[in-house]
Design an enzyme around this catalytic site. Structure first.
Site, mmCIF file in Angstrom:
data_model
loop_
_atom_site.group_PDB
_atom_site.id
_atom_site.type_symbol
_atom_site.label_atom_id
_atom_site.label_comp_id
_atom_site.label_asym_id
_atom_site.label_seq_id
_atom_site.Cartn_x
_atom_site.Cartn_y
_atom_site.Cartn_z
ATOM 1 N N GLY A 121 35.275 57.660 45.982
ATOM 2 C CA GLY A 121 36.290 57.573 47.041
ATOM 3 C C GLY A 121 35.731 57.479 48.440
ATOM 4 O O GLY A 121 36.387 57.896 49.404
ATOM 5 N N ASN A 132 35.448 54.751 50.153
ATOM 6 C CA ASN A 132 36.342 53.845 50.897
ATOM 7 C C ASN A 132 37.649 54.545 51.249
ATOM 8 O O ASN A 132 38.188 54.349 52.348
ATOM 9 C CB ASN A 132 36.602 52.566 50.090
ATOM 10 N N ARG A 158 49.160 49.034 28.744
ATOM 11 C CA ARG A 158 48.915 48.905 30.192
ATOM 12 C C ARG A 158 50.224 48.876 30.971
ATOM 13 O O ARG A 158 50.311 49.370 32.086
ATOM 14 C CB ARG A 158 48.105 47.632 30.474
ATOM 15 N N MET A 213 39.109 51.158 38.596
ATOM 16 C CA MET A 213 38.491 50.376 37.525
ATOM 17 C C MET A 213 39.457 50.087 36.365
ATOM 18 O O MET A 213 39.096 50.242 35.202
ATOM 19 C CB MET A 213 37.219 51.095 37.039
ATOM 20 N N ILE A 240 42.462 47.046 35.198
ATOM 21 C CA ILE A 240 43.086 45.762 35.543
ATOM 22 C C ILE A 240 44.595 45.959 35.545
ATOM 23 O O ILE A 240 45.160 46.565 34.622
ATOM 24 C CB ILE A 240 42.648 44.673 34.540
ATOM 25 N N HIS A 295 35.717 44.468 47.262
ATOM 26 C CA HIS A 295 34.751 44.116 46.218
ATOM 27 C C HIS A 295 33.358 44.019 46.841
ATOM 28 O O HIS A 295 33.208 43.416 47.912
ATOM 29 C CB HIS A 295 35.148 42.782 45.569
ATOM 30 N N ASP A 355 39.425 39.876 40.913
ATOM 31 C CA ASP A 355 38.613 39.637 42.121
ATOM 32 C C ASP A 355 38.828 38.217 42.653
ATOM 33 O O ASP A 355 37.868 37.490 42.974
ATOM 34 C CB ASP A 355 37.112 39.869 41.818
ATOM 35 N N GLN A 361 29.197 48.553 55.142
ATOM 36 C CA GLN A 361 30.061 47.474 55.669
ATOM 37 C C GLN A 361 31.480 47.590 55.110
ATOM 38 O O GLN A 361 32.453 47.331 55.817
ATOM 39 C CB GLN A 361 29.471 46.099 55.345
ATOM 40 N N GLU A 362 31.595 47.979 53.851
ATOM 41 C CA GLU A 362 32.928 48.169 53.259
ATOM 42 C C GLU A 362 33.739 49.156 54.093
ATOM 43 O O GLU A 362 34.931 48.954 54.348
ATOM 44 C CB GLU A 362 32.821 48.712 51.829
HETATM 45 C C1 GAR Z 1 33.165 50.085 46.058
HETATM 46 O O1 GAR Z 1 31.866 49.697 46.381
HETATM 47 C C2 GAR Z 1 34.003 48.888 45.713
HETATM 48 O O2 GAR Z 1 33.590 47.744 46.382
HETATM 49 C C3 GAR Z 1 33.778 48.771 44.221
HETATM 50 O O3 GAR Z 1 33.790 50.088 43.780
HETATM 51 C C4 GAR Z 1 33.173 50.908 44.765
HETATM 52 C C5 GAR Z 1 33.980 52.181 44.905
HETATM 53 O O4 GAR Z 1 33.296 53.075 45.723
HETATM 54 N N1 GAR Z 1 34.820 47.993 43.610
HETATM 55 C C6 GAR Z 1 34.599 47.064 42.684
HETATM 56 O O5 GAR Z 1 33.502 46.840 42.198
HETATM 57 C C7 GAR Z 1 35.842 46.289 42.254
HETATM 58 N N2 GAR Z 1 35.515 45.145 41.505
HETATM 59 P P1 GAR Z 1 34.057 54.308 46.395
HETATM 60 O O6 GAR Z 1 34.773 55.068 45.255
HETATM 61 O O7 GAR Z 1 32.941 55.127 46.956
HETATM 62 O O8 GAR Z 1 34.978 53.786 47.430
#
Ligand code: GAR
Length: 211
Positions: free
Chosen positions: A15, A17, A68, A93, A95, A112, A148, A176-177
């Site tokens: 988490g 992000n 789902r 994670m 779909i 992503h 994606d 960067q995210e």
């Molecule tokens: C992030 O780096 C995000 O880009 C990736 O999961 C990570 C989650 O990190 N997402 C994917 O790969 C989606 N295809 P976080 O839980 O520390 O935010």
């Protein structure tokens, strides 16, 4: 007072992000509030972040749903009850079904860890290293029915260094995210994103709204 955008965040992991979004809301650089967080993992690090920030969260175990669609119906119910206007996937994670995507038209974003359309799917930083890419980065995009795949909102470029391993590249991409995800959400909050086909247009700020 400006009305705050109500965000729902779906997470499966640590988490970071989510934390970047919470921090931007608290700083005031994001005119939004996290109305609810949903995780499908009981041990997600995101839970303690919610507790610390006094944000409501729910654990919904996908293994308890026989398909789902039923799982997604539960997510939709929680998000609607919380009055969510924008859904953020932040390391979620699972779909999503077409009906989930149709429930929040052009109001679901994903981050992503690659410059899409390169390296979709799992382990994107490892894919970039294995491919020998000189640059990778991250992408914030609207979610459509492909994986994606939706229209790109913002991207940031990260050079791949000779010395990189998966962990070091991933760490620099994540830095960067944490910048571009809150920025993309703020553009949405300011109603500055329009979508024409695959292309997202970023409108200039409304007159008088700049600091
Ligand atoms: C992030 O780096 C995000 O880009 C990736 O999961 C990570 C989650 O990190 N997402 C994917 O790969 C989606 N295809 P976080 O839980 O520390 O935010």
């Amino acid at each position: 007072m400006t009305k705050k955008l109500r965000i729902g965040v779906l997470v499966s992991g640590s988490g970071t992000n989510l934390q970047a979004v919470i921090d931007a809301c608290q700083k005031g650089s994001l005119t939004a509030e996290v109305a609810v967080v949903i995780t499908n993992k009981a041990d997600a690090g995101a839970i303690s972040r919610c507790e610390k920030a006094h944000i409501p969260w729910q654990f919904v175990d996908h293994r308890l749903f026989h398909d789902r669609q039923n799982f997604d119906n539960k997510l939709i119910e929680i998000l609607r009850e919380a009055g969510v206007e924008l859904v953020l996937l932040a390391g979620f994670m699972r779909i999503l079904t077409a009906s989930f995507i149709d429930s929040f038209p052009r109001a679901i974003m994903n981050i992503h860890p690659a410059l899409l359309p390169a390296f979709p799917g799992l382990h994107a930083p490892r894919q970039a290293l294995d491919y020998g890419a000189r640059f990778s980065g991250c992408t914030v995009h609207f979610v459509d029915k492909g994986v994606d795949n939706g229209p790109i909102i913002l991207q940031a470029v990260v050079p791949v260094l000779e010395s990189d391993c998966e962990e070091t590249l991933q760490a620099r991409i994540q830095e960067q995210e944490h910048k571009i995800y809150p920025e993309a959400v703020q553009l949405f909050a300011e109603k500055r994103l329009t979508v024409e086909g695959r292309k997202v247009r970023i409108l200039p700020p409304a007159p008088g709204s700049e600091p």
